[in-house]
Design a protein around this motif. Structure first.
Motif, PDB file in Angstrom:
ATOM      1  N   LEU A 107      29.785  -7.019  12.701  1.00 55.49           N
ATOM      2  CA  LEU A 107      28.395  -7.344  12.396  1.00 55.49           C
ATOM      3  C   LEU A 107      27.981  -8.585  13.184  1.00 55.49           C
ATOM      4  N   GLY A 108      26.665  -8.818  13.236  1.00 52.36           N
ATOM      5  CA  GLY A 108      26.146  -9.888  14.070  1.00 52.36           C
ATOM      6  C   GLY A 108      25.966 -11.207  13.343  1.00 52.36           C
ATOM      7  N   ILE A 109      25.034 -11.999  13.849  1.00 57.92           N
ATOM      8  CA  ILE A 109      24.666 -13.283  13.273  1.00 57.92           C
ATOM      9  C   ILE A 109      23.297 -13.126  12.613  1.00 57.92           C
ATOM     10  N   TYR A 110      23.150 -13.701  11.416  1.00 58.48           N
ATOM     11  CA  TYR A 110      21.942 -13.474  10.623  1.00 58.48           C
ATOM     12  C   TYR A 110      21.282 -14.788  10.229  1.00 58.48           C
ATOM     13  N   ASP A 111      19.954 -14.761  10.197  1.00 59.38           N
ATOM     14  CA  ASP A 111      19.206 -15.934   9.740  1.00 59.38           C
ATOM     15  C   ASP A 111      19.517 -16.249   8.283  1.00 59.38           C
ATOM     16  N   SER A 112      19.740 -15.204   7.491  1.00 58.73           N
ATOM     17  CA  SER A 112      20.094 -15.374   6.082  1.00 58.73           C
ATOM     18  C   SER A 112      21.006 -14.236   5.659  1.00 58.73           C
ATOM     19  N   GLY A 143      21.248 -21.355   8.905  1.00 56.28           N
ATOM     20  CA  GLY A 143      21.136 -20.172   8.069  1.00 56.28           C
ATOM     21  C   GLY A 143      21.461 -20.488   6.619  1.00 56.28           C
ATOM     22  N   ARG A 144      21.081 -19.590   5.742  1.00 53.14           N
ATOM     23  CA  ARG A 144      21.274 -19.786   4.306  1.00 53.14           C
ATOM     24  C   ARG A 144      21.997 -18.591   3.697  1.00 53.14           C
ATOM     25  N   VAL A 231      22.358 -21.520  -3.507  1.00 58.88           N
ATOM     26  CA  VAL A 231      21.982 -21.474  -2.098  1.00 58.88           C
ATOM     27  C   VAL A 231      22.989 -22.322  -1.333  1.00 58.88           C
ATOM     28  N   LEU A 232      23.667 -21.711  -0.372  1.00 58.90           N
ATOM     29  CA  LEU A 232      24.721 -22.373   0.378  1.00 58.90           C
ATOM     30  C   LEU A 232      24.380 -22.414   1.860  1.00 58.90           C
ATOM     31  N   ALA A 233      24.985 -23.375   2.545  1.00 57.86           N
ATOM     32  CA  ALA A 233      24.813 -23.497   3.988  1.00 57.86           C
ATOM     33  C   ALA A 233      26.158 -23.786   4.623  1.00 57.86           C
ATOM     34  N   ALA A 234      26.297 -23.401   5.886  1.00 56.33           N
ATOM     35  CA  ALA A 234      27.529 -23.671   6.619  1.00 56.33           C
ATOM     36  C   ALA A 234      27.368 -24.967   7.399  1.00 56.33           C
TER      37      ALA A 234
END
Length: 249
Positions: A107-112, A143-144, A231-234
């Protein structure tokens, strides 16, 4: 947890969602009240969102109807629920077992990325950490990751659904702390494995996965507190309105 027990719990839930896909989907026709606050964390524009454990697509319907995401992708272990979602939502769908280490491969990279009412069905704490880490790796910069977990232990009505492990030939010693067997009585009688993940545990899981907690709040149900949203963030987070908030009263 012994691997054979973990596999038994995975199989238990797989059987449940195969047998009760339609009756389960019928109970999720309307969006949850907690979705309103959750959508505030989506970037504008949100070019793509991955719904991990999308089920019948309730979150997708909500976000797409409001124009909050440009492209929607759903992933679920239940082929039956994915088929229901496909009939209602325009998007891409993936049939994947979230208990496998390769669940998000390719799978790719996602905004959320959303993962609602899913972590509670992944047996084994280390497997929940792994899934969080995998989702974090697929987040775009800033991203979130949007999480929800079922707060059944703090709700008298939901606690009545707890069954004894002996019903499936297991004991409380064979499973991990806060693991439960829950009954289902819509369209027949069924059983599901559920882990109780409260605010302390989701924070611990996030830390173990290298993620930062931005917000935690409760919503939904008759009492307004049936689900815990996180809500988490990297990585490091900077910017306006991105500090850690806690609202679980």
């Amino acid at each position: 947890m012994d691997e054979s027990v973990r596999r038994q719990l995975v199989a238990l839930n797989r059987t449940f969602y195969r047998q009760f896909a339609q009756s389960f989907a019928d109970t999720r026709r309307e969006p949850q009240p907690g979705f309103d606050r959750l959508q505030e964390y989506l970037p504008e524009p949100c070019k793509n969102l991955l719904d991990v454990g999308c089920g019948e697509g309730r979150l997708g319907r909500f976000l797409l109807s409001r124009g909050r995401v440009e492209a929607y992708e759903g992933l679920d272990a239940s082929a039956e629920l994915i088929e229901i979602a496909r009939r209602q939502i325009e998007g891409r769908f993936w049939h994947r077992d979230l208990n496998r280490p390769d669940a998000l491969d390719g799978l790719g990279i996602y905004d959320s990325i959303a993962c609602l009412a899913v972590l509670q069905h992944i047996p084994g704490r280390e497997k929940r950490v792994r899934l969080l880490s995998q989702m974090g790796a697929h987040l775009a910069a800033r991203g979130r990751l949007l999480i929800s977990t079922w707060q059944f232990l703090t709700n008298e009505r939901q606690r009545k659904k707890i069954a004894d492990w002996s019903v499936v030939d297991l004991s409380s010693e064979a499973v991990e702390a806060n693991d439960y067997l829950m009954t289902w009585r819509k369209g027949g009688e069924g059983l599901r494995y559920v882990c109780y993940v409260d605010e302390g545990e989701i924070t611990s899981l996030a830390n173990a996965a290298g993620l930062q907690v931005l917000d935690i709040y409760r919503s939904d149900g008759r009492e307004g507190n049936l689900n815990l949203y996180s809500v988490l963030a990297a990585g490091e987070v900077t910017g306006k309105n991105e500090s850690h908030q806690v609202d679980i009263g």
